[in-house]
Design a protein around this motif. Sequence first.
Motif, mmCIF file in Angstrom:
data_model
loop_
_atom_site.group_PDB
_atom_site.id
_atom_site.type_symbol
_atom_site.label_atom_id
_atom_site.label_comp_id
_atom_site.label_asym_id
_atom_site.label_seq_id
_atom_site.Cartn_x
_atom_site.Cartn_y
_atom_site.Cartn_z
ATOM 1 N N GLN A 68 0.812 -1.214 0.000
ATOM 2 C CA GLN A 68 0.000 0.000 0.000
ATOM 3 C C GLN A 68 0.850 1.271 0.000
ATOM 4 N N HIS A 71 1.305 3.637 -3.037
ATOM 5 C CA HIS A 71 0.099 4.389 -3.365
ATOM 6 C C HIS A 71 -0.090 5.566 -2.396
ATOM 7 N N GLU A 143 -10.868 2.852 7.027
ATOM 8 C CA GLU A 143 -10.730 1.666 6.175
ATOM 9 C C GLU A 143 -9.775 0.703 6.854
ATOM 10 N N MET A 147 -5.666 -1.295 0.933
ATOM 11 C CA MET A 147 -6.477 -0.598 -0.063
ATOM 12 C C MET A 147 -5.761 -0.669 -1.411
ATOM 13 N N PHE A 148 -6.519 -0.744 -2.488
ATOM 14 C CA PHE A 148 -5.945 -0.748 -3.827
ATOM 15 C C PHE A 148 -5.563 0.664 -4.236
ATOM 16 N N GLU A 150 -6.480 2.585 -6.655
ATOM 17 C CA GLU A 150 -7.590 3.492 -6.957
ATOM 18 C C GLU A 150 -8.332 3.930 -5.693
ATOM 19 N N ASP A 151 -8.337 3.075 -4.667
ATOM 20 C CA ASP A 151 -8.980 3.442 -3.408
ATOM 21 C C ASP A 151 -8.183 4.522 -2.684
ATOM 22 N N ILE A 152 -6.876 4.366 -2.683
ATOM 23 C CA ILE A 152 -6.017 5.385 -2.066
ATOM 24 C C ILE A 152 -6.159 6.700 -2.840
ATOM 25 N N GLN A 153 -6.125 6.629 -4.160
ATOM 26 C CA GLN A 153 -6.245 7.860 -4.953
ATOM 27 C C GLN A 153 -7.596 8.529 -4.754
ATOM 28 N N SER A 154 -8.628 7.761 -4.465
ATOM 29 C CA SER A 154 -9.945 8.358 -4.259
ATOM 30 C C SER A 154 -9.975 9.234 -3.004
ATOM 31 N N LEU A 155 -8.994 9.090 -2.134
ATOM 32 C CA LEU A 155 -8.936 9.927 -0.937
ATOM 33 C C LEU A 155 -8.633 11.392 -1.275
#
Length: 160
Positions: A68, A71, A143, A147-148, A150-155
Amino acid sequence: MSKIIRQLVVVLASELFASLAVSAAAQERVRWTDIALLDGRTLTAAELDRSTVVVQMWASWCPFCARQNPHVQKLHEQSGGKLIVLALSIAKDPAVERDYLRQRGYTFAAAMAPAQTGDWFGKRRTLPEVYVVQPGGRIVLREEGEMFAEDIQSLRRFAK
C-alpha cells in the motif's frame, strides 16, 4: 432455509454490525497533540487540527502495508499540500522504520504511533488502517486492511 442461505445471512449481518461500529467510531473527534516525525520535524497539534489528515497505521514488517505504501506516497505527491498524509508506525524500533522509509524514497510524514493513538482512533483491528480526519478533528473515513491504488487515490476527494 438452506444451510448456505443461513450462513450468508450470518455473514451479511456481521458485516452490517461491523460497518455500524465503524460509523459510530467515525463520529468521534481527534484531539491532536504535537507529533515528532521520524525525519526530525514536528507536526503541531494546531497544524493538524486545521488540516485534512490522511492517517495510515502501518509497520515496516507488514506485507500489506508494503504493497500500500507506494500508493500512499503517490497520494502525498499529488495532493498539492491540500492533505497531510501521516503514517503512524506501530513497530518498536524507530531506526528500522526510518531506514525503511529512506531506502524506498518515501517522503510522506511518518512517526511512531504516539500513546494517544488508541484514544484517537479506537482499538486497532488490523494493518494497515487508514483514517481521514477533517479540520477540527472529525473522523470521516475508516478503512481496515489493504487498499488498492484506486482506493487510495480516491482519498484526494477530501483535499480542500
